[in-house]
Design an enzyme around this catalytic site. Structure first.
Site, PDB file in Angstrom:
ATOM      1  N   CYS A  59      32.712 -68.919  61.587  1.00 49.93           N
ATOM      2  CA  CYS A  59      33.607 -69.159  60.455  1.00 49.93           C
ATOM      3  C   CYS A  59      32.780 -69.595  59.253  1.00 49.93           C
ATOM      4  O   CYS A  59      33.140 -70.531  58.539  1.00 49.93           O
ATOM      5  CB  CYS A  59      34.681 -70.195  60.800  1.00 49.93           C
ATOM      6  N   CYS A  62      32.751 -70.833  73.712  1.00 48.35           N
ATOM      7  CA  CYS A  62      32.873 -72.030  72.865  1.00 48.35           C
ATOM      8  C   CYS A  62      34.328 -72.121  72.429  1.00 48.35           C
ATOM      9  O   CYS A  62      34.667 -71.873  71.275  1.00 48.35           O
ATOM     10  CB  CYS A  62      31.956 -71.943  71.648  1.00 48.35           C
ATOM     11  N   ALA A  63      35.208 -72.475  73.345  1.00 50.03           N
ATOM     12  CA  ALA A  63      36.639 -72.197  73.192  1.00 50.03           C
ATOM     13  C   ALA A  63      37.447 -73.252  72.449  1.00 50.03           C
ATOM     14  O   ALA A  63      38.478 -72.931  71.859  1.00 50.03           O
ATOM     15  CB  ALA A  63      37.265 -71.987  74.570  1.00 50.03           C
ATOM     16  N   ALA A  64      37.036 -74.519  72.499  1.00 49.75           N
ATOM     17  CA  ALA A  64      37.884 -75.585  71.942  1.00 49.75           C
ATOM     18  C   ALA A  64      38.121 -75.372  70.441  1.00 49.75           C
ATOM     19  O   ALA A  64      37.227 -74.894  69.740  1.00 49.75           O
ATOM     20  CB  ALA A  64      37.234 -76.938  72.184  1.00 49.75           C
ATOM     21  N   ASP A  67      27.446 -75.905  78.976  1.00 50.41           N
ATOM     22  CA  ASP A  67      26.525 -75.813  77.849  1.00 50.41           C
ATOM     23  C   ASP A  67      26.256 -74.342  77.611  1.00 50.41           C
ATOM     24  O   ASP A  67      25.584 -73.680  78.411  1.00 50.41           O
ATOM     25  CB  ASP A  67      25.226 -76.552  78.163  1.00 50.41           C
ATOM     26  N   ASP A  89      32.179 -67.343  69.971  1.00 48.99           N
ATOM     27  CA  ASP A  89      32.498 -67.894  68.645  1.00 48.99           C
ATOM     28  C   ASP A  89      31.704 -69.183  68.498  1.00 48.99           C
ATOM     29  O   ASP A  89      32.136 -70.245  68.936  1.00 48.99           O
ATOM     30  CB  ASP A  89      34.008 -68.148  68.536  1.00 48.99           C
ATOM     31  N   GLY A 140      40.972 -74.100  71.492  1.00 52.80           N
ATOM     32  CA  GLY A 140      41.687 -73.180  72.367  1.00 52.80           C
ATOM     33  C   GLY A 140      42.603 -72.180  71.689  1.00 52.80           C
ATOM     34  O   GLY A 140      43.304 -71.428  72.375  1.00 52.80           O
ATOM     35  N   GLY A 141      42.604 -72.135  70.362  1.00 55.16           N
ATOM     36  CA  GLY A 141      43.498 -71.210  69.662  1.00 55.16           C
ATOM     37  C   GLY A 141      43.263 -69.761  70.026  1.00 55.16           C
ATOM     38  O   GLY A 141      44.214 -69.008  70.302  1.00 55.16           O
ATOM     39  N   ASP A 167      33.685 -75.429  77.092  1.00 54.57           N
ATOM     40  CA  ASP A 167      33.222 -76.263  75.990  1.00 54.57           C
ATOM     41  C   ASP A 167      32.257 -77.308  76.540  1.00 54.57           C
ATOM     42  O   ASP A 167      32.228 -77.583  77.737  1.00 54.57           O
ATOM     43  CB  ASP A 167      34.391 -76.947  75.275  1.00 54.57           C
TER      44      ASP A 167
END
Length: 442
Positions: free
Chosen positions: A380, A261-263, A312, A328, A265-266, A285
């Protein structure tokens, strides 16, 4: 937009976007800044009022209820925003004379053609100026905390049940005021000392993080996106908590890494820098436009080992095994409220279904961890149902994995939890609220 826009008008326009159109605060405010050429002083005033109103909205509602005969729901939305701004200046901004707060609010009201509301706003603000902050309700502890810290009772109750009264109050206290921006130094293009010199030469306050290497804390910077150093990809904005998450996963040069779930991209960029741009990162993503953000951020950082994939995360087949997998997951976001204060007023419905979605993503990601490989699950948010309970459930239902102890120097553990879990709190480490858990395939 008027290039000579003043700070109060800038704050009003941004608040209108958030409170009426439900835009995210950081996007709404940054957009307002980029479209104007307001001087730094006006931008600073706008930021103080804008974020202050969002942080204190429930408290401001309470104050209005004590001084206005008109119920809040019947006050015209634009007039209500101006009222919020005026009261915030009177109660919380000592450097602004009450008379200026009242007069500028009335001027703003007329500028917005709210002529019939100007007398009402003038009267309420003058009453607040004379009487000051009304006494808070002391008989009901939940209501007292909710109004004092401007937090919904539901979130307060969740934290009290999860972490106890003492930690909850410290958490609530930590949510006011703007936290410093954290940046990750792009070690492919520069180093920490060089970046600090470049930014301090521009009058920006920068210091090294005491918690992690190649990270800096930035204050009094104005809009970072305007800086040449940002445009050149010498750093990207990323909280220490997210950087610590990458440290726990610990990708090495030459590794194959999956970020499910990268976006935006940080974390993918941070991991690529840790890998010295050598290896492969598959950043995924669900939405094509968010994949473009990852690609743009990688290009700016001169990273060429990141591949993107539309996926997905609940059921995607990634086609190969990876030495490191980062999971994440989407979450309730209660850990980043101090950066996005509007999140505290969002509906808490859906909290019951989020953990199951997160668990599905975690279980699917686990299928693609190579033998001896590391899997990190993170959020988070500060909600045990999304955090520790999912981590514990995963170990109970996956005998092919074992816990991987998290060992990070200089990190204070705020609660007792298993060694493979870490909950970060703003009041203990100065980071966003964040949860990390780690596993290794046997």
């Amino acid at each position: 937009m008027d290039n000579n826009i003043n700070g109060r008008t800038l704050a009003f326009n941004a608040l209108l976007r958030v409170l009426e159109d439900e835009a995210y605060s950081n996007i709404a405010f940054d957009t307002m800044i980029s479209r104007s050429e307001a001087n730094p002083r006006e931008v600073g005033l706008a930021a103080a009022i804008f974020y202050g109103v969002l942080e204190r909205k429930l408290t401001l509602d309470y104050i209005i209820s004590k001084f206005s005969k008109t119920p809040i729901k019947k006050i015209e939305p634009k007039a209500l925003i101006i009222l919020y701004m005026g009261i915030y200046q009177i109660i919380y901004m000592d450097r602004i004379p009450d008379s200026a707060a009242v007069n500028e609010s009335v001027k703003l009201c007329k500028k917005q053609k709210l002529f019939s509301a100007s007398g009402f706003i003038n009267g309420v603000l003058r009453s607040v100026s004379r009487s000051g902050m009304p006494e808070l309700p002391s008989k009901n502890k939940a209501q007292y905390l909710s109004i004092k810290y401007s937090f919904p009772k539901e979130i307060i109750a969740l934290w009290q049940k999860s972490y106890g009264e003492e930690i909850t109050e410290k958490l609530l206290e930590s949510q006011s005021g703007r936290p410093p921006l954290c940046a990750r130094v792009n070690t492919i293009k520069t180093n920490t000392d060089e970046l600090i010199k470049l930014l301090t030469d521009k009058g920006i306050s920068v210091e090294k993080s005491k918690l992690i290497e190649n990270a800096v804390l930035i204050e009094n910077s104005g809009s970072l996106t305007r800086l040449a150093e940002f445009k050149k990809g010498l750093f990207h904005i990323e909280d220490i908590s997210s950087q610590l998450c990458c440290e726990v996963l610990a990708p090495k040069k030459g590794d194959r890494v999956l970020d499910v779930c990268a976006a935006p991209g940080g974390k993918s960029v941070t991991m690529a820098e840790m890998m010295q741009n050598d290896g492969m990162i598959l950043a995924c993503d669900l939405y094509p436009q968010r994949l473009k953000l990852i690609e743009e951020n990688a290009k700016k950082a001169s990273i060429n080992i990141i591949r993107t994939k539309l996926a997905d995360a609940q059921n995607q087949d990634y086609g190969q095994k990876f030495q490191r997998v980062l999971c994440d997951v989407p979450c309730s976001g209660f850990g980043i409220i101090r950066r996005k204060p509007e999140l505290r007023y969002k509906s808490v419905t859906g909290l019951d279904t989020l953990p199951d979605l997160q668990y599905l993503i975690l279980c699917n990601a686990a299928r693609f961890v190579a033998d001896g490989g590391t899997l990190v699950y993170s959020t988070c948010t500060l909600n045990p149902n999304e955090n520790g309970k999912n981590a514990e459930r995963f170990l109970k239902e996956h005998n092919d994995f074992k816990p991987y102890d998290i060992k990070l120097d200089n990190i204070i553990r705020g609660i007792d939890e298993p060694d493979n879990q870490l909950t970060l709190f703003p009041h203990t480490n100065g980071t966003d609220g964040f949860f990390i858990s780690a596993f290794v395939r046997k």
